[in-house]
Design an enzyme around this catalytic site. Structure first.
Site, PDB file in Angstrom:
ATOM      1  N   LYS A   3       3.158 -12.666 -15.486  1.00  0.00           N
ATOM      2  CA  LYS A   3       3.356 -13.258 -14.424  1.00  0.00           C
ATOM      3  C   LYS A   3       3.195 -14.940 -14.566  1.00  0.00           C
ATOM      4  O   LYS A   3       2.718 -15.269 -15.921  1.00  0.00           O
ATOM      5  CB  LYS A   3       2.106 -12.754 -13.486  1.00  0.00           C
ATOM      6  CG  LYS A   3       2.145 -11.603 -12.913  1.00  0.00           C
ATOM      7  CD  LYS A   3       1.353 -11.179 -11.744  1.00  0.00           C
ATOM      8  CE  LYS A   3       1.583  -9.686 -11.184  1.00  0.00           C
ATOM      9  NZ  LYS A   3       0.553  -9.283  -9.766  1.00  0.00           N
ATOM     10  N   TYR A  43       8.845  -6.921  -4.654  1.00  0.00           N
ATOM     11  CA  TYR A  43       7.796  -6.503  -4.230  1.00  0.00           C
ATOM     12  C   TYR A  43       8.001  -5.854  -2.815  1.00  0.00           C
ATOM     13  O   TYR A  43       6.993  -5.912  -2.132  1.00  0.00           O
ATOM     14  CB  TYR A  43       6.550  -7.600  -4.036  1.00  0.00           C
ATOM     15  CG  TYR A  43       6.011  -7.666  -5.390  1.00  0.00           C
ATOM     16  CD1 TYR A  43       5.175  -6.592  -5.962  1.00  0.00           C
ATOM     17  CD2 TYR A  43       6.166  -8.860  -6.044  1.00  0.00           C
ATOM     18  CE1 TYR A  43       4.621  -6.894  -7.160  1.00  0.00           C
ATOM     19  CE2 TYR A  43       5.316  -8.922  -7.345  1.00  0.00           C
ATOM     20  CZ  TYR A  43       4.649  -8.166  -8.072  1.00  0.00           C
ATOM     21  OH  TYR A  43       3.853  -8.029  -9.051  1.00  0.00           O
ATOM     22  N   ASN A 106      -2.900 -12.478 -11.922  1.00  0.00           N
ATOM     23  CA  ASN A 106      -3.556 -11.358 -12.399  1.00  0.00           C
ATOM     24  C   ASN A 106      -2.861 -11.053 -13.998  1.00  0.00           C
ATOM     25  O   ASN A 106      -2.802  -9.942 -14.369  1.00  0.00           O
ATOM     26  CB  ASN A 106      -3.807 -10.129 -11.701  1.00  0.00           C
ATOM     27  CG  ASN A 106      -2.913  -9.562 -11.217  1.00  0.00           C
ATOM     28  OD1 ASN A 106      -1.679  -9.903 -11.408  1.00  0.00           O
ATOM     29  ND2 ASN A 106      -2.904  -8.376 -10.505  1.00  0.00           N
ATOM     30  N   HIS A 109       2.020  -7.423 -14.413  1.00  0.00           N
ATOM     31  CA  HIS A 109       2.237  -6.180 -13.470  1.00  0.00           C
ATOM     32  C   HIS A 109       2.660  -4.956 -14.095  1.00  0.00           C
ATOM     33  O   HIS A 109       3.601  -5.295 -15.064  1.00  0.00           O
ATOM     34  CB  HIS A 109       3.278  -6.502 -12.403  1.00  0.00           C
ATOM     35  CG  HIS A 109       3.959  -5.280 -11.735  1.00  0.00           C
ATOM     36  ND1 HIS A 109       3.624  -4.734 -10.557  1.00  0.00           N
ATOM     37  CD2 HIS A 109       5.266  -4.819 -11.815  1.00  0.00           C
ATOM     38  CE1 HIS A 109       4.266  -3.938 -10.264  1.00  0.00           C
ATOM     39  NE2 HIS A 109       5.455  -3.982 -10.925  1.00  0.00           N
ATOM     40  N   GLU A 118      11.935   2.556 -13.227  1.00  0.00           N
ATOM     41  CA  GLU A 118      13.291   3.172 -13.359  1.00  0.00           C
ATOM     42  C   GLU A 118      14.176   1.816 -12.494  1.00  0.00           C
ATOM     43  O   GLU A 118      14.765   1.087 -12.835  1.00  0.00           O
ATOM     44  CB  GLU A 118      13.869   4.334 -12.715  1.00  0.00           C
ATOM     45  CG  GLU A 118      15.360   4.532 -12.909  1.00  0.00           C
ATOM     46  CD  GLU A 118      15.803   4.644 -14.430  1.00  0.00           C
ATOM     47  OE1 GLU A 118      15.281   5.330 -15.161  1.00  0.00           O
ATOM     48  OE2 GLU A 118      16.957   4.556 -14.768  1.00  0.00           O
TER      49      GLU A 118
END
Ligand code: CMP
Length: 131
Positions: A3, A43, A106, A109, A118
């Protein structure tokens, strides 16, 4: 996917070293950047969550580094390696315990299932970018 905070803090090397030392093969990797719209697509699964807007804004705030990783039991082993989403709850020695700054920033991911790995791999990489 590393990130923006991980890239801004100069932690590409530190994090990829831990990933390789844990037995993952890096099959594909690149530095790129998401627009807010692309972050929203990536997302989409979190569309109804209260943090979705903030998440898309954060993930498009700077460069990121998506990767395709290969290992047996990869999804489960990678989630153990990166630690809990909230760095305050991440086990000592995990990537998020060592490198994450907050629940948004954070550091990294990880896909939560083979099916999503996939989908997420195909989001960033063509078949010609995997070795
Ligand atoms: P990630 O594994 O990339 O998946 C979705 C991201 O949303 C998550 O890591 C966090 O960075 C971010 N996020 C922000 N707030 C929350 C929350 N309350 N619960 C889960 N994820 C959150």
């Amino acid at each position: 996917m590393l990130k923006p905070d991980a890239l801004n803090a100069g932690n590409i090397g530190g994090i990829t070293k831990m990933i390789e030392e844990a037995g993952f093969k890096i099959v594909a990797m690149k530095k790129t950047r998401l627009t807010p719209e692309l972050a929203g697509k990536f997302y989409a699964i979190h569309k109804e969550r209260p943090f979705y807007g903030e998440l898309c804004a954060y993930m498009s705030s700077g460069p990121i580094m998506p990767m395709i990783l290969e290992k047996s039991n990869a999804v489960e082993d990678f989630r153990k390696l990166i630690g809990a989403t909230d760095p305050k709850k991440a086990a000592p020695g995990t990537i998020r315990a060592l490198f994450a700054k907050s629940i948004d920033a954070n550091a990294i991911h990880g896909s939560d299932s083979d099916a999503n790995a996939e989908i997420e791999g195909n989001f960033f990489f063509s078949q010609f970018e995997r070795f």
